[in-house]
Design an enzyme around this catalytic site. Structure first.
Site: not given
Length: 350
Positions: A220, A312
């Site tokens: 990420y 998330y």
């Protein structure tokens, strides 16, 4: 007799002609035309059902306009796919697909392969030592020097629990590129597809090959900003209904990764309350514990064609408790409704 309006490649629209089927020797384009026409009427039926349900007027372009727009979209997505593959620095290829609507490539997104520091933030913290192993799997290597277990088994799968940091060999190590302790730094080895979802979640990412459990899938990455700046941006993002902020809170809450404008394939990975990817903190060249790299590993076997997701709310520690969430200033905002559809869905993204 059916006639088809033909746009001749390299010629202006004024030279378009109507041609009977027997004059057309382009089976691939005819198949695309048939698929687009079928897609058009399918969307017309769907929009009519939505109109009856919501009592709203849904505007659809004419069939001819739809076919033209679909062709232009296809070309735009192909150009975007080519650009993404020019920019990537990893083995796995990137594909793009939209069989759902007329949405084209994002206009404000820039593909990067590693963190992009915001002005005033330095990511330079070069390592001062490296291992001298001849076999990093069996000898006292970088993880042992950092006081943690080696992260990988002989099959290159993660073997440590969430919350345990990964220390990979670095540029000062004497081992070569085939070292078993160099996994994340090589980038994703899998071919992935950025695709348009049919459930209203925008773009998503699916794997085109089978991924074994506990395997590294992607990093990420994005723009590294301060937590104060993340709070400011987060309020703006909430108003737009988007979520791209990832707090780097391995040991502190000083920095956040923002993948809204700058990022890699992970920018398009959707949330799920029952995800198939798990977050781990990674240290390679930069050993600053405030700035770990964020790696996503598979939690189970993921079959070809399956969408990739992560939670998330998930932290590098593996903790998704409400207490850990409240400690992050970037999360103290309005709640976003979750659409993951999982049986264990919590109802909100934050």
């Amino acid at each position: 007799m059916a006639y088809y309006l033909v746009k001749w490649k390299g010629w202006p629209d004024s030279t378009n002609t109507w041609e009977p089927l027997q004059n057309l020797k382009c089976s691939r384009l005819l198949q695309q035309f048939s698929d687009d026409r079928r897609s058009y009427f399918s969307q017309v039926k769907r929009d009519k059902r939505l109109t009856l349900k919501r009592s709203e007027t849904v505007q659809m372009p004419t069939l001819a306009n739809y076919i033209v727009r679909k062709a232009k979209q296809r070309l735009a997505l192909q150009r975007w796919q080519d650009e993404l593959n020019r920019r990537r620095n990893h083995k796995g290829k990137i594909f793009v697909e939209n069989t759902v609507d007329l949405e084209g490539p994002p206009t404000d997104f820039y593909y990067i392969n590693e963190y992009k520091p915001a002005p005033g933030i330095s990511l330079v913290n070069e390592v001062t030592f490296g291992c001298s192993c001849t076999n990093c799997f069996f000898e006292k290597c970088c993880p042992a020097e950092a006081g943690v277990l080696g992260a990988y088994n002989k099959k290159h799968q993660i073997r440590i629990p969430p919350g345990t940091p990964i220390y990979e060999c670095n540029s000062r190590c004497q081992c070569g590129p085939e070292c078993p302790n160099r996994i994340v730094q090589k980038g994703t080895p899998y071919s992935l597809c950025i695709f348009r979802t049919s459930n209203g979640c925008g773009w998503g990412v699916k794997t085109l090959v089978k991924i074994k459990r506990m395997s590294f899938v992607m990093e990420y990455v994005g723009e590294v900003i301060t937590s104060e700046e993340a709070e400011r941006r987060g309020q703006l993002y909430d108003n737009r209904g988007i979520t791209y902020l990832f707090d780097l809170d391995y040991e502190s809450d000083e920095f956040t990764v923002d993948a809204a404008r700058y990022g890699n394939v992970s920018h398009f990975v959707n949330h799920s309350c029952d995800p198939n990817l798990q977050v781990f903190n990674v240290f390679i060249e930069n050993l600053d514990t405030r700035l770990p790299r964020i790696a996503l590993f598979s939690t189970r076997t993921i079959n070809a064609g399956e969408e990739l997701t992560f939670d998330y709310q998930m932290k590098g520690s593996g903790d998704i408790s409400s207490d850990s969430i409240d400690q992050s200033p970037a999360m103290k905002r309005m709640r976003t409704v979750c659409r993951c559809g999982a049986v264990t869905c919590r109802g909100y993204l934050n």
